[in-house]
Design a protein around this motif. Structure first.
Motif, PDB file in Angstrom:
ATOM      1  N   ILE A 169      10.476  -2.336   1.686  1.00  0.00           N
ATOM      2  CA  ILE A 169      11.807  -2.161   2.281  1.00  0.00           C
ATOM      3  C   ILE A 169      11.900  -2.948   3.600  1.00  0.00           C
ATOM      4  O   ILE A 169      12.866  -3.627   4.027  1.00  0.00           O
ATOM      5  CB  ILE A 169      12.192  -0.679   2.467  1.00  0.00           C
ATOM      6  CG1 ILE A 169      11.957   0.001   1.023  1.00  0.00           C
ATOM      7  CG2 ILE A 169      13.712  -0.462   2.998  1.00  0.00           C
ATOM      8  CD1 ILE A 169      12.902  -0.583   0.033  1.00  0.00           C
ATOM      9  N   VAL A 170      10.849  -2.678   4.470  1.00  0.00           N
ATOM     10  CA  VAL A 170      10.346  -3.169   5.671  1.00  0.00           C
ATOM     11  C   VAL A 170       9.322  -3.965   5.791  1.00  0.00           C
ATOM     12  O   VAL A 170       8.397  -3.905   4.719  1.00  0.00           O
ATOM     13  CB  VAL A 170      10.450  -2.268   6.653  1.00  0.00           C
ATOM     14  CG1 VAL A 170      11.644  -1.227   6.554  1.00  0.00           C
ATOM     15  CG2 VAL A 170       9.220  -1.214   6.710  1.00  0.00           C
ATOM     16  N   ARG A 171       9.190  -5.154   6.564  1.00  0.00           N
ATOM     17  CA  ARG A 171       8.157  -6.012   6.620  1.00  0.00           C
ATOM     18  C   ARG A 171       6.646  -5.053   7.217  1.00  0.00           C
ATOM     19  O   ARG A 171       6.796  -4.434   8.349  1.00  0.00           O
ATOM     20  CB  ARG A 171       8.387  -7.125   7.671  1.00  0.00           C
ATOM     21  CG  ARG A 171       7.405  -8.110   7.772  1.00  0.00           C
ATOM     22  CD  ARG A 171       7.959  -9.288   8.467  1.00  0.00           C
ATOM     23  NE  ARG A 171       6.772 -10.533   8.688  1.00  0.00           N
ATOM     24  CZ  ARG A 171       7.042 -11.563   9.352  1.00  0.00           C
ATOM     25  NH1 ARG A 171       8.000 -11.684  10.207  1.00  0.00           N
ATOM     26  NH2 ARG A 171       5.888 -12.445   9.432  1.00  0.00           N
ATOM     27  N   ALA A 172       6.127  -5.379   6.446  1.00  0.00           N
ATOM     28  CA  ALA A 172       4.618  -4.746   6.754  1.00  0.00           C
ATOM     29  C   ALA A 172       3.577  -5.459   5.928  1.00  0.00           C
ATOM     30  O   ALA A 172       3.930  -5.997   4.789  1.00  0.00           O
ATOM     31  CB  ALA A 172       4.517  -3.138   6.303  1.00  0.00           C
ATOM     32  N   THR A 190       0.941  -1.196  -0.083  1.00  0.00           N
ATOM     33  CA  THR A 190       0.024   0.081  -0.007  1.00  0.00           C
ATOM     34  C   THR A 190       0.969   1.180  -0.013  1.00  0.00           C
ATOM     35  O   THR A 190       1.855   1.361   0.806  1.00  0.00           O
ATOM     36  CB  THR A 190      -1.090   0.013   1.365  1.00  0.00           C
ATOM     37  OG1 THR A 190      -1.884  -1.153   1.328  1.00  0.00           O
ATOM     38  CG2 THR A 190      -1.806   1.293   1.147  1.00  0.00           C
ATOM     39  N   TRP A 191       0.570   2.234  -0.705  1.00  0.00           N
ATOM     40  CA  TRP A 191       1.287   3.510  -1.042  1.00  0.00           C
ATOM     41  C   TRP A 191       0.417   4.412  -0.064  1.00  0.00           C
ATOM     42  O   TRP A 191      -0.596   4.718   0.005  1.00  0.00           O
ATOM     43  CB  TRP A 191       1.278   3.979  -2.323  1.00  0.00           C
ATOM     44  CG  TRP A 191       1.880   5.570  -2.434  1.00  0.00           C
ATOM     45  CD1 TRP A 191       3.242   5.388  -2.636  1.00  0.00           C
ATOM     46  CD2 TRP A 191       1.515   6.617  -2.038  1.00  0.00           C
ATOM     47  NE1 TRP A 191       3.523   7.155  -2.300  1.00  0.00           N
ATOM     48  CE2 TRP A 191       2.501   7.658  -2.352  1.00  0.00           C
ATOM     49  CE3 TRP A 191      -0.017   7.171  -1.866  1.00  0.00           C
ATOM     50  CZ2 TRP A 191       2.191   9.123  -2.340  1.00  0.00           C
ATOM     51  CZ3 TRP A 191      -0.121   8.579  -1.781  1.00  0.00           C
ATOM     52  CH2 TRP A 191       1.074   9.607  -1.850  1.00  0.00           C
ATOM     53  N   TYR A 202      -3.918   0.239   7.168  1.00  0.00           N
ATOM     54  CA  TYR A 202      -3.216   0.437   5.985  1.00  0.00           C
ATOM     55  C   TYR A 202      -1.739   0.800   6.494  1.00  0.00           C
ATOM     56  O   TYR A 202      -1.328   1.367   7.435  1.00  0.00           O
ATOM     57  CB  TYR A 202      -3.580   1.672   5.252  1.00  0.00           C
ATOM     58  CG  TYR A 202      -4.841   1.743   4.688  1.00  0.00           C
ATOM     59  CD1 TYR A 202      -5.304   1.158   3.521  1.00  0.00           C
ATOM     60  CD2 TYR A 202      -5.837   2.283   5.505  1.00  0.00           C
ATOM     61  CE1 TYR A 202      -6.309   1.321   2.836  1.00  0.00           C
ATOM     62  CE2 TYR A 202      -7.298   2.637   4.910  1.00  0.00           C
ATOM     63  CZ  TYR A 202      -7.381   2.048   3.689  1.00  0.00           C
ATOM     64  OH  TYR A 202      -8.696   2.178   3.238  1.00  0.00           O
ATOM     65  N   ALA A 203      -0.739  -0.112   5.822  1.00  0.00           N
ATOM     66  CA  ALA A 203       0.486  -0.078   6.313  1.00  0.00           C
ATOM     67  C   ALA A 203       1.373   0.019   4.884  1.00  0.00           C
ATOM     68  O   ALA A 203       1.192  -0.530   4.073  1.00  0.00           O
ATOM     69  CB  ALA A 203       1.069  -1.425   6.874  1.00  0.00           C
ATOM     70  N   ILE A 234      -6.310   3.135  10.284  1.00  0.00           N
ATOM     71  CA  ILE A 234      -5.214   3.069  11.111  1.00  0.00           C
ATOM     72  C   ILE A 234      -4.152   3.288  10.132  1.00  0.00           C
ATOM     73  O   ILE A 234      -4.257   2.368   9.040  1.00  0.00           O
ATOM     74  CB  ILE A 234      -4.985   2.032  11.805  1.00  0.00           C
ATOM     75  CG1 ILE A 234      -6.023   1.870  12.916  1.00  0.00           C
ATOM     76  CG2 ILE A 234      -3.543   2.226  12.799  1.00  0.00           C
ATOM     77  CD1 ILE A 234      -6.220   0.424  13.559  1.00  0.00           C
ATOM     78  N   LEU A 235      -3.318   4.469  10.106  1.00  0.00           N
ATOM     79  CA  LEU A 235      -2.207   4.342   9.027  1.00  0.00           C
ATOM     80  C   LEU A 235      -0.940   4.181   9.604  1.00  0.00           C
ATOM     81  O   LEU A 235      -0.557   4.794  10.685  1.00  0.00           O
ATOM     82  CB  LEU A 235      -2.344   5.736   8.492  1.00  0.00           C
ATOM     83  CG  LEU A 235      -3.702   6.263   7.763  1.00  0.00           C
ATOM     84  CD1 LEU A 235      -3.582   7.804   7.273  1.00  0.00           C
ATOM     85  CD2 LEU A 235      -3.910   5.383   6.871  1.00  0.00           C
TER      86      LEU A 235
END
Length: 323
Positions: A231-234, A106-107, A225-226, A297-298
């Motif tokens: 680049i990192v785990r999400a 997700t952007w 949303y994450a 939640i962002l």
């Protein structure tokens, strides 16, 4: 050459640059004209692009163009500079749509510190909250530009039409469509103090893995949303629904919050939690809420998107460990 410099090549109907051998007085006058509107130019670009880094690139390119423009033929420097900025951003937004299609996960917009400048150069502090920027991303670039110019900077429809090279009636339609999309995509939000209260309660419950506490804070159709950008785990897809989001947040609580310290900051006009581990920003979390509870939640976790807001840490309320 920056990406905005390349995009600039396709802009039409802006006076061609003319090299000047101007004296220092002319240079100072040009610098003064630019400096006076620079906050507004950044504010337009940031809202259009959702990226502080790209907005800075645009403003820099506008400055370079202004330096080599025959300013003697520019009747209204602020209008010229705002027009150049907006058209550069429209071109960039068009190319960004293709890039976002291949974005990993997700952007989400890059957060910015608004504690010292709530409006980011705007006459009205509209269209800067992260949830609104997410909705703006779904508009076409012309609609986005028209909405930003009208709602945040109070440009007249005639001015918007001139910037977008269209008719005034078309400018009105663009703003109307954009307003409708924003209204339909978002409930009436709570006041800032209630938003912060819900955010603090959410962070506390999330750290403890308190599923019942989390569910009590959420609207029925809450979405998490994450943005890790690969680049990192999400989570790469949004998680939706009160029970599902509560289960997800609870499931990761045992390892995600280990060693985390929280700094309360203001990001995009709302309270946010800057989460750091060993002094290094790991995520920024914020919520969008209505009378039904927390709607969104962002989680912004991509390191490059945390660089700007991380500079807010010394100005925050101070670190507070939630361990």
């Amino acid at each position: 050459m920056t990406t905005t410099a390349m995009a600039e090549q396709s802009i039409s109907q802006i006076p061609s640059p003319v090299r000047r051998d101007g004296q220092d007085g002319e240079h100072d006058e040009g610098l003064s004209a630019f400096a006076g509107v620079r906050p507004r130019l950044f504010g337009i670009a940031y809202r259009m692009l959702g990226s502080a880094a790209e907005a800075e690139d645009v403003v820099q390119d506008v400055w370079l163009r202004w330096q080599c423009t025959n300013r003697a033929v520019v009747e209204n420097p602020p209008a010229f500079l705002a027009t150049t900025t907006t058209r550069l951003c429209i071109n960039l937004a068009q190319s960004a749509q293709a890039r976002r299609e291949t974005y990993v996960g997700t952007w989400l917009p890059e957060p910015v510190d608004t504690s010292s400048n709530p409006g980011l150069g705007a006459e009205r502090g509209e269209a800067v909250q992260l949830a609104v920027l997410v909705l703006l991303e779904k508009l076409n670039p012309s609609e986005r530009a028209a909405y930003v110019l009208r709602e945040a900077f109070d440009y007249s429809y005639r001015q918007i039409a001139d910037i977008l090279q269209s008719e005034e009636a078309n400018a009105r339609q663009l703003v109307s469509r954009a307003r409708k999309h924003i209204t339909e995509g978002r409930r009436t939000t709570v006041n800032p103090s209630e938003q912060r209260r819900l955010l603090e309660a959410f962070v506390a419950a999330a750290q403890k893995g308190d599923m019942a506490g989390l569910e009590s804070l959420f609207a029925e159709d809450v979405v998490s949303y994450a943005d890790g950008g690969g680049i990192v785990r999400a989570a790469r897809v949004p998680v939706s629904g009160r029970e599902r989001v509560a289960k997800f947040v609870t499931a990761v609580s045992s390892h995600f919050w280990r060693g985390i310290a929280v700094n309360w900051v203001e990001a995009n006009g709302q309270a946010a939690a800057l989460l750091s581990r060993d002094g290094v920003p790991a995520a920024l979390a914020t919520v969008d809420a209505s009378e039904k509870g927390i709607d969104q939640i962002l989680w912004i976790m991509r390191p490059s998107k945390l660089a700007s807001i991380a500079r807010s840490m010394p100005k925050a309320d101070g670190p507070r460990s939630l361990l």
